[in-house]
Scaffold this motif. Structure first.
Motif, PDB file in Angstrom:
ATOM      1  N   ASP A 112       0.818  -1.215   0.000  1.00 13.08           N
ATOM      2  CA  ASP A 112       0.000   0.000   0.000  1.00 13.08           C
ATOM      3  C   ASP A 112       0.850   1.263   0.000  1.00 13.08           C
ATOM      4  OD1 ASP A 112      -2.265  -1.519  -0.006  1.00 13.08           O
ATOM      5  OD2 ASP A 112      -2.549  -1.460   2.184  1.00 13.08           O
ATOM      6  N   ASP A 113       2.051   1.177   0.620  1.00 12.61           N
ATOM      7  CA  ASP A 113       2.922   2.359   0.678  1.00 12.61           C
ATOM      8  C   ASP A 113       3.791   2.511  -0.571  1.00 12.61           C
ATOM      9  OD1 ASP A 113       4.747   0.339   0.946  1.00 12.61           O
ATOM     10  OD2 ASP A 113       5.449   0.905   2.952  1.00 12.61           O
ATOM     11  N   GLY A 114       3.587   1.639  -1.539  1.00 13.77           N
ATOM     12  CA  GLY A 114       4.332   1.757  -2.792  1.00 13.77           C
ATOM     13  C   GLY A 114       5.603   0.934  -2.845  1.00 13.77           C
ATOM     14  N   GLU A 115       6.048   0.391  -1.730  1.00 14.86           N
ATOM     15  CA  GLU A 115       7.255  -0.430  -1.712  1.00 14.86           C
ATOM     16  C   GLU A 115       6.994  -1.771  -2.399  1.00 14.86           C
ATOM     17  OE1 GLU A 115      10.377   0.303  -0.508  1.00 14.86           O
ATOM     18  OE2 GLU A 115       9.580   2.356  -0.398  1.00 14.86           O
ATOM     19  N   VAL A 116       8.051  -2.320  -3.023  1.00 12.63           N
ATOM     20  CA  VAL A 116       7.911  -3.615  -3.685  1.00 12.63           C
ATOM     21  C   VAL A 116       7.728  -4.711  -2.645  1.00 12.63           C
ATOM     22  CG1 VAL A 116       9.029  -5.309  -5.188  1.00 12.63           C
ATOM     23  CG2 VAL A 116       9.322  -2.875  -5.638  1.00 12.63           C
ATOM     24  N   GLU A 117       6.710  -5.531  -2.823  1.00  6.91           N
ATOM     25  CA  GLU A 117       6.436  -6.633  -1.900  1.00  6.91           C
ATOM     26  C   GLU A 117       6.911  -7.968  -2.455  1.00  6.91           C
ATOM     27  OE1 GLU A 117       2.609  -8.994   0.062  1.00  6.91           O
ATOM     28  OE2 GLU A 117       2.330  -7.046  -0.892  1.00  6.91           O
ATOM     29  N   ALA A 118       6.652  -8.184  -3.732  1.00  2.00           N
ATOM     30  CA  ALA A 118       6.996  -9.481  -4.322  1.00  2.00           C
ATOM     31  C   ALA A 118       7.069  -9.366  -5.839  1.00  2.00           C
ATOM     32  CB  ALA A 118       5.969 -10.532  -3.917  1.00  2.00           C
ATOM     33  N   LEU A 119       7.660 -10.374  -6.426  1.00  2.00           N
ATOM     34  CA  LEU A 119       7.654 -10.531  -7.879  1.00  2.00           C
ATOM     35  C   LEU A 119       6.911 -11.824  -8.182  1.00  2.00           C
ATOM     36  CD1 LEU A 119      11.427  -9.805  -8.650  1.00  2.00           C
ATOM     37  CD2 LEU A 119       9.542  -8.159  -8.603  1.00  2.00           C
ATOM     38  N   ILE A 120       5.976 -11.756  -9.083  1.00  2.51           N
ATOM     39  CA  ILE A 120       5.300 -12.968  -9.523  1.00  2.51           C
ATOM     40  C   ILE A 120       5.391 -13.037 -11.041  1.00  2.51           C
ATOM     41  CG2 ILE A 120       3.705 -13.031  -7.562  1.00  2.51           C
ATOM     42  CD1 ILE A 120       1.537 -11.917  -9.389  1.00  2.51           C
ATOM     43  N   GLY A 121       5.424 -14.236 -11.543  1.00  2.70           N
ATOM     44  CA  GLY A 121       5.559 -14.326 -12.990  1.00  2.70           C
ATOM     45  C   GLY A 121       5.361 -15.729 -13.521  1.00  2.70           C
ATOM     46  N   PHE A 122       5.642 -15.856 -14.809  1.00  2.00           N
ATOM     47  CA  PHE A 122       5.538 -17.132 -15.494  1.00  2.00           C
ATOM     48  C   PHE A 122       6.790 -17.345 -16.335  1.00  2.00           C
ATOM     49  CE2 PHE A 122       1.083 -16.220 -14.699  1.00  2.00           C
ATOM     50  CZ  PHE A 122       0.561 -17.467 -14.365  1.00  2.00           C
ATOM     51  N   MET A 123       7.290 -18.568 -16.352  1.00  2.00           N
ATOM     52  CA  MET A 123       8.361 -18.964 -17.261  1.00  2.00           C
ATOM     53  C   MET A 123       7.721 -19.724 -18.419  1.00  2.00           C
ATOM     54  SD  MET A 123      11.346 -20.470 -14.785  1.00  2.00           S
ATOM     55  CE  MET A 123      12.087 -19.504 -13.463  1.00  2.00           C
ATOM     56  N   PHE A 124       8.141 -19.367 -19.631  1.00  2.00           N
ATOM     57  CA  PHE A 124       7.643 -20.047 -20.826  1.00  2.00           C
ATOM     58  C   PHE A 124       8.815 -20.668 -21.583  1.00  2.00           C
ATOM     59  CE2 PHE A 124       4.633 -16.669 -19.917  1.00  2.00           C
ATOM     60  CZ  PHE A 124       3.397 -17.266 -20.109  1.00  2.00           C
ATOM     61  N   ASP A 125       8.629 -21.867 -22.063  1.00  2.00           N
ATOM     62  CA  ASP A 125       9.622 -22.510 -22.924  1.00  2.00           C
ATOM     63  C   ASP A 125       9.466 -21.948 -24.335  1.00  2.00           C
ATOM     64  OD1 ASP A 125      11.233 -24.113 -24.449  1.00  2.00           O
ATOM     65  OD2 ASP A 125      10.227 -25.998 -23.976  1.00  2.00           O
ATOM     66  N   ILE A 126      10.472 -21.190 -24.790  1.00  2.00           N
ATOM     67  CA  ILE A 126      10.384 -20.584 -26.127  1.00  2.00           C
ATOM     68  C   ILE A 126      11.462 -21.149 -27.059  1.00  2.00           C
ATOM     69  CG2 ILE A 126       9.319 -18.447 -25.298  1.00  2.00           C
ATOM     70  CD1 ILE A 126      12.126 -17.141 -25.583  1.00  2.00           C
ATOM     71  N   SER A 127      11.953 -22.345 -26.755  1.00  2.00           N
ATOM     72  CA  SER A 127      13.032 -22.943 -27.554  1.00  2.00           C
ATOM     73  C   SER A 127      12.654 -23.071 -29.025  1.00  2.00           C
ATOM     74  CB  SER A 127      13.404 -24.318 -26.998  1.00  2.00           C
ATOM     75  OG  SER A 127      13.902 -24.197 -25.698  1.00  2.00           O
ATOM     76  N   GLU A 128      11.448 -23.546 -29.298  1.00  2.00           N
ATOM     77  CA  GLU A 128      11.022 -23.740 -30.683  1.00  2.00           C
ATOM     78  C   GLU A 128      10.926 -22.410 -31.400  1.00  2.00           C
ATOM     79  OE1 GLU A 128      10.651 -26.179 -33.714  1.00  2.00           O
ATOM     80  OE2 GLU A 128      10.857 -26.862 -31.635  1.00  2.00           O
ATOM     81  N   ARG A 129      10.415 -21.396 -30.684  1.00  5.09           N
ATOM     82  CA  ARG A 129      10.319 -20.058 -31.273  1.00  5.09           C
ATOM     83  C   ARG A 129      11.710 -19.512 -31.594  1.00  5.09           C
ATOM     84  NH1 ARG A 129       7.312 -15.676 -27.713  1.00  5.09           N
ATOM     85  NH2 ARG A 129       5.782 -17.359 -27.768  1.00  5.09           N
ATOM     86  N   LYS A 130      12.659 -19.732 -30.674  1.00  4.00           N
ATOM     87  CA  LYS A 130      14.020 -19.257 -30.892  1.00  4.00           C
ATOM     88  C   LYS A 130      14.667 -19.946 -32.086  1.00  4.00           C
ATOM     89  CE  LYS A 130      15.100 -15.993 -27.989  1.00  4.00           C
ATOM     90  NZ  LYS A 130      15.640 -14.689 -28.452  1.00  4.00           N
TER      91      LYS A 130
END
Length: 312
Positions: A112-130
């Motif tokens: 609420d005070d604007g400070e970073v609390e956490a990072l959330i995310g997703f990892m995707f396998d992009i080997s074929e795209r690369k």
């Protein structure tokens, strides 16, 4: 547990089931401790590392390709500190020692005070795209190379010649060094085609290009097909005397190639006429003037009987 809490527990279980049934790998890192509070079990399927082995951010960093580490970690930390959602592509180390391309999509959670609390995310396998991207880039490079290459002889084409000449002119203007240009023309080439046929004429052009190419010994020197049966050489940091030596070397190489030309008015072998010109771009002028001077001298070489070099 209160009546209000029960539905929340059910929802949490449902969300967890949904997250863990996707190909994407969900994760959460607490900002204060820099430790994983959650990572999806799919991580073991993708990378081979057990779900419980992901303790803190160091595990993420150490399981990244060394060539990607500094760039990705620096970028992600800076973006996270600034509270900016971001994504990064990198090669992740698998438990078997190989690598797989990953795209990490990160959302910054704030208090609420604007400070970073956490990072959330997703990892995707992009080997074929690369793989597809790399294949496309390779094809683009090949097409670019072909766009600068004469399709018949394999040497540089006029497009590349003009580009290199402009570049070397600018370089010579800065350095004060001379820049030389040789224009050469196969003698009696129309008669060659009339006598031997156009397919033989094409082969003759290829053999001439090959013999001229063998005369170039410096990496910056450029041989190009100017058009038709005309070729040109760009010789950076080369004065007129040295350029004439290159021209003589080209004549000798073509003589050694010994391409028969029974229809020639000059010799029983294929010969060339050459015009050699040198400029000092620091004194002014434009690249076109160097080409024009070499072309005029080539014309005089042909008017004077062919099979010769004119440099003045």
């Amino acid at each position: 547990m209160s009546d209000d809490a029960a539905p929340l527990s059910v929802d949490t279980a449902v969300y967890k089931t949904l997250l863990e049934s996707t190909q994407a790998i969900p994760w959460r890192i607490d900002w204060e401790t820099m430790c994983f509070s959650y990572i999806g079990p799919q991580i073991e399927r993708l990378l081979g590392w057990s779900q419980g082995s992901w303790i803190g951010i160091d595990d993420w960093v150490e399981r990244m390709h060394p060539e990607d580490r500094e760039r990705v970690v620096g970028f992600c930390v800076a973006q996270s500190k600034a509270g900016v959602d971001h994504e990064a592509d990198y090669r992740a180390l698998k438990a078997d020692g190989s690598y797989v391309w990953i795209r990490d999509v990160v959302h910054v959670v704030r208090k609420d005070d604007g400070e970073v609390e956490a990072l959330i995310g997703f990892m995707f396998d992009i080997s074929e795209r690369k793989k597809n991207e790399e294949k496309l880039l390779r094809l683009q490079r090949e097409l670019e190379e072909l766009s600068y290459q004469d399709g018949l002889t394999g040497v540089a084409n006029r497009r590349l010649l003009d580009s290199i000449l402009e570049s070397e002119w600018a370089s010579a203007r800065r350095s004060g060094q001379p820049l030389s240009f040789i224009m050469l023309d196969i003698d009696c080439f129309k008669q060659y085609n009339d006598h031997y046929g156009h397919l033989a004429g094409d082969d003759c052009l290829r053999r001439v290009a090959h013999s001229l190419g063998s005369s170039i010994v410096r990496p910056r020197d450029l041989l190009a097909r100017f058009g038709g049966e005309e070729f040109a050489l760009v010789l950076p940091e080369t004065d007129l005397e040295a350029a004439c030596q290159v021209a003589e070397r080209c004549r000798a190489a073509l003589s050694d190639e010994a391409i028969p030309h029974r229809a020639s008015d000059v010799s029983h072998l294929v010969t060339v006429s050459m015009g050699v010109a040198t400029a000092y771009p620091a004194e002014g002028g434009i690249p076109a003037s160097l080409i024009e001077q070499a072309d005029r001298r080539l014309y005089r070489a042909k008017q004077s009987g062919r099979d010769r070099i004119v440099a003045e």
